[in-house]
Design a protein around this motif. Structure first.
Motif, mmCIF file in Angstrom:
data_model
loop_
_atom_site.group_PDB
_atom_site.id
_atom_site.type_symbol
_atom_site.label_atom_id
_atom_site.label_comp_id
_atom_site.label_asym_id
_atom_site.label_seq_id
_atom_site.Cartn_x
_atom_site.Cartn_y
_atom_site.Cartn_z
ATOM 1 N N ASP A 1 0.832 -1.197 0.000
ATOM 2 C CA ASP A 1 0.000 0.000 0.000
ATOM 3 C C ASP A 1 0.871 1.253 0.000
ATOM 4 N N VAL A 2 1.896 1.259 0.838
ATOM 5 C CA VAL A 2 2.755 2.427 0.936
ATOM 6 C C VAL A 2 3.568 2.603 -0.337
ATOM 7 N N GLU A 3 3.980 1.514 -0.965
ATOM 8 C CA GLU A 3 4.719 1.653 -2.222
ATOM 9 C C GLU A 3 3.851 2.338 -3.276
ATOM 10 N N ARG A 4 2.596 1.931 -3.391
ATOM 11 C CA ARG A 4 1.701 2.568 -4.358
ATOM 12 C C ARG A 4 1.520 4.055 -4.038
ATOM 13 N N LEU A 5 1.431 4.372 -2.754
ATOM 14 C CA LEU A 5 1.280 5.769 -2.370
ATOM 15 C C LEU A 5 2.536 6.576 -2.681
ATOM 16 N N HIS A 6 3.702 5.976 -2.492
ATOM 17 C CA HIS A 6 4.951 6.652 -2.837
ATOM 18 C C HIS A 6 4.995 6.953 -4.339
ATOM 19 N N ARG A 7 4.584 6.017 -5.153
ATOM 20 C CA ARG A 7 4.615 6.237 -6.609
ATOM 21 C C ARG A 7 3.677 7.384 -6.997
ATOM 22 N N ARG A 8 2.624 7.558 -6.221
ATOM 23 C CA ARG A 8 1.639 8.594 -6.539
ATOM 24 C C ARG A 8 2.032 9.950 -5.958
ATOM 25 N N HIS A 9 2.582 9.954 -4.727
ATOM 26 C CA HIS A 9 2.794 11.221 -4.021
ATOM 27 C C HIS A 9 4.260 11.621 -3.912
ATOM 28 N N GLY A 10 5.191 10.725 -4.233
ATOM 29 C CA GLY A 10 6.597 11.084 -4.161
ATOM 30 C C GLY A 10 7.336 10.404 -3.031
ATOM 31 N N PRO A 11 8.640 10.703 -2.882
ATOM 32 C CA PRO A 11 9.487 9.979 -1.924
ATOM 33 C C PRO A 11 9.251 10.351 -0.465
ATOM 34 N N ILE A 12 8.601 11.491 -0.195
ATOM 35 C CA ILE A 12 8.291 11.885 1.178
ATOM 36 C C ILE A 12 6.788 11.795 1.339
ATOM 37 N N LEU A 13 6.341 10.922 2.237
ATOM 38 C CA LEU A 13 4.931 10.553 2.284
ATOM 39 C C LEU A 13 4.409 10.554 3.715
ATOM 40 N N ARG A 14 3.310 11.244 3.939
ATOM 41 C CA ARG A 14 2.662 11.232 5.251
ATOM 42 C C ARG A 14 1.695 10.054 5.299
ATOM 43 N N ILE A 15 1.926 9.126 6.238
ATOM 44 C CA ILE A 15 1.103 7.916 6.302
ATOM 45 C C ILE A 15 0.267 7.841 7.576
ATOM 46 N N ALA A 16 0.322 8.885 8.393
ATOM 47 C CA ALA A 16 -0.489 8.974 9.609
ATOM 48 C C ALA A 16 -0.420 10.422 10.069
ATOM 49 N N PRO A 17 -1.288 10.828 10.992
ATOM 50 C CA PRO A 17 -1.251 12.218 11.433
ATOM 51 C C PRO A 17 0.133 12.684 11.881
ATOM 52 N N ASP A 18 0.900 11.790 12.535
ATOM 53 C CA ASP A 18 2.199 12.182 13.084
ATOM 54 C C ASP A 18 3.352 11.368 12.527
ATOM 55 N N GLU A 19 3.182 10.743 11.355
ATOM 56 C CA GLU A 19 4.244 9.888 10.815
ATOM 57 C C GLU A 19 4.476 10.165 9.339
ATOM 58 N N VAL A 20 5.758 10.220 8.987
ATOM 59 C CA VAL A 20 6.183 10.426 7.607
ATOM 60 C C VAL A 20 7.152 9.309 7.247
ATOM 61 N N THR A 21 6.984 8.737 6.079
ATOM 62 C CA THR A 21 7.887 7.678 5.631
ATOM 63 C C THR A 21 8.606 8.119 4.372
ATOM 64 N N PHE A 22 9.782 7.549 4.148
ATOM 65 C CA PHE A 22 10.651 8.012 3.065
ATOM 66 C C PHE A 22 11.028 6.860 2.141
ATOM 67 N N ALA A 23 10.971 7.131 0.840
ATOM 68 C CA ALA A 23 11.515 6.223 -0.166
ATOM 69 C C ALA A 23 12.641 6.969 -0.862
ATOM 70 N N SER A 24 13.633 7.342 -0.080
ATOM 71 C CA SER A 24 14.758 8.142 -0.564
ATOM 72 C C SER A 24 16.027 7.654 0.106
ATOM 73 N N ASP A 25 17.082 7.455 -0.674
ATOM 74 C CA ASP A 25 18.306 6.915 -0.088
ATOM 75 C C ASP A 25 18.951 7.898 0.885
ATOM 76 N N GLY A 26 18.694 9.198 0.730
ATOM 77 C CA GLY A 26 19.248 10.166 1.668
ATOM 78 C C GLY A 26 18.702 10.021 3.070
ATOM 79 N N ALA A 27 17.515 9.438 3.206
ATOM 80 C CA ALA A 27 16.910 9.268 4.523
ATOM 81 C C ALA A 27 17.720 8.311 5.391
ATOM 82 N N TRP A 28 18.387 7.342 4.771
ATOM 83 C CA TRP A 28 19.206 6.408 5.548
ATOM 84 C C TRP A 28 20.226 7.182 6.385
#
Length: 509
Positions: free
Chosen positions: A64-91
């Motif tokens: 689900d989150v992968e599909r959302l990343h493809r739609r919204h980009g590498p920085i994604l809000r997945i809850a009111p207080d949580e953000v997930t990253f599909a970016s190598d710089g986040a490591w």
């Protein structure tokens, strides 16, 4: 009495109004006024934690989150207080120490030690506590330690092959169809049993899971429900109260079995080159408390076994479904060794296609597809150039990064060639532009996986021995798409059936 009844009657509509309007007002705040309001993501996930929890409980969170990343980009809000990253710089920003930056600590919602329970390496949130436990364990996971442990690995690799030969010898035509996943688990759990406790779980010997391991696998889904409930403390309190005594006893027995194994190992008088030997000080005093040893070795038994078996299962699944890649790897292994006694870890490290195939398996079948969140430190900090307020949960989607066309050419295809040395230098290679550093299968920083050398050794050895001894093929009509597997903190594997027989050059004698 009438006045009291009247008060109760008039208060119920008020209470009902509050129960209805509060969630709505909270959702409006989360969506429009929250400090994360401008962070990209679906509105429904931003308003409430419920879509996240539902996805977690269904086991579809990484997809689900992968599909959302493809739609919204590498920085994604997945809850009111949580953000997930599909970016190598986040490591680097989340896991590595940065000058003049506070560390991003583990989220207690996921990792806090339960009341009256001992701390483990995994649950130690404070950096000093974690560093102390890690210092005690680290010498058992070095390359030097692995060299001393290598005979133990060969012992179980031999047993792995012998048991499969025995089963095959009883089959008509000396050919069989086998679910290979459990066998990889037998191999990795037996090795950690020996290295951790001085005694195997005897999975290979008995061709079945030890009861302790069977109970572990049966509780994986339950762990997701417990994790989801922690977002709603009142619900978690209710669930704890509803746990039947029989289940509590089962959990206690599960822990006590590991404690008993630790007891027996600590009482050994003979020296062994195992992991526990490094926890015991030179004067016989343990470098960790007894409770910490029990809790840490309990979680390491899973972290050091099931995850490696997952990668092995996924890698072989991709190999048999890509016969051309399987043929290349099989030829490399069989060309490098003449007898079973020729196998050494040093020689295995010199096989480029073996290294490449495992790296590609780590990319497409990450043992931990979703890296659980850390907390942005007090006062706020930046990740990937964007500022976030203190207390924000920030996580990394390894599954999404590893399949991102921005980082890897043909990202959903099994292509070990992308990891060969020439791929980065040959101007004609389609993989020259791959950003290989985006793959961090063992994480980064002070909490990176200590067991990566051991994991690589196990994967190289058992995969090479398997392909050297047997011819393996996919089973038509029973192929598994790894992308279809659900994740309940760990990957829920389906049977990966392969057709196998002895290669002609190997006899049963």
């Amino acid at each position: 009495m009438g006045d009291v009844d009247s008060t109760l009657l008039t208060s119920w509509p008020t209470l009902l109004l509050v129960l209805v309007t509060y969630p709505l007002l909270r959702a409006l705040y989360n969506s429009h006024l929250h400090p994360l309001a401008k962070t990209p993501g679906p509105r429904s996930w931003a308003c409430s934690r419920l879509p996240f929890v539902w996805s977690l409980l269904r086991g579809t969170i990484v997809h689900d989150v992968e599909r959302l990343h493809r739609r919204h980009g590498p920085i994604l809000r997945i809850a009111p207080d949580e953000v997930t990253f599909a970016s190598d710089g986040a490591w680097h920003d989340i896991f590595m120490p940065r000058p003049h930056h506070q560390p991003f600590l583990k989220d207690p919602t996921w990792w806090r030690t339960q009341p009256r329970q001992p701390m483990s390496l995994i649950s130690a949130i404070a950096p000093d506590q974690h560093a102390r436990i890690r210092r005690a364990l680290a010498p058992g996971f070095t390359l030097r330690a692995l060299k001393a442990q290598e005979p133990i690995l060969h012992l179980y690799a031999n047993l792995f092959i012998d048991r499969l030969r025995d089963i095959l010898s009883e089959k008509p035509g000396r050919e069989m169809t086998l679910d290979i996943g459990p066998w990889f688990n037998f191999f990795t759990f037996d090795i950690f049993g020996d290295l951790g406790f001085g005694e195997s779980f005897d999975c290979l010997q008995n061709s079945q899971y030890h009861p302790w391991i069977r109970l572990l696998f049966s509780s994986v889904k339950a762990a997701s429900f417990i994790a989801a409930a922690k977002f709603y403390p009142w619900l978690a309190w209710v669930l704890v109260k509803c746990i039947p005594p029989s289940l509590k006893k089962m959990s206690a027995d599960h822990f006590n079995q590991i404690a008993d194994k630790v007891d027996r190992r600590l009482n050994y008088e003979l020296s062994r080159p195992d992991i526990m030997s490094h926890v015991i000080g030179a004067n016989g005093e343990n470098k960790m408390s007894r409770g910490e040893i029990n809790a840490t070795f309990m979680v390491l038994t899973t972290a050091g076994s099931e995850t490696t078996a997952t990668v092995l299962t996924g890698t072989l699944n991709y190999l048999v479904n890509n016969p051309d890649k399987l043929a290349i790897l099989t030829a490399e292994v069989r060309g490098a060794f003449q007898t079973e006694q020729d196998f050494t870890l040093e020689r295995l490290r010199k096989l480029p296609y073996l290294q490449a195939a495992i790296s590609e398996g780590l990319r497409l079948c990450p043992p931990i597809p979703w890296v659980l969140p850390r907390l942005v430190p007090h006062g706020g900090d930046t990740v990937c150039g964007q500022w976030f307020p203190g207390g924000t949960r920030v996580s990394i989607q390894a599954y999404s990064i590893n399949r991102d066309p921005k980082y890897f050419h043909s990202p959903t295809e099994f292509q070990p060639e992308r990891w060969l040395p020439e791929a980065s230098t040959d101007p004609t290679s389609p993989f020259r532009g791959d950003r290989r550093q985006a793959l961090q299968a063992f994480s980064m920083g002070p909490r990176s996986c200590m067991g990566q050398y051991l994991a690589w050794a196990e994967m190289m050895l058992v995969l090479a021995r398997l392909l050297w001894t047997f011819d393996v093929h996919a089973v038509d009509g029973r192929r598994v798409r790894w992308e279809d597997l659900r994740t309940f903190l760990l990957v829920e594997k389906k049977p990966v059936e392969i057709r196998m027989c002895l290669k002609r050059a190997v006899s049963l004698s």
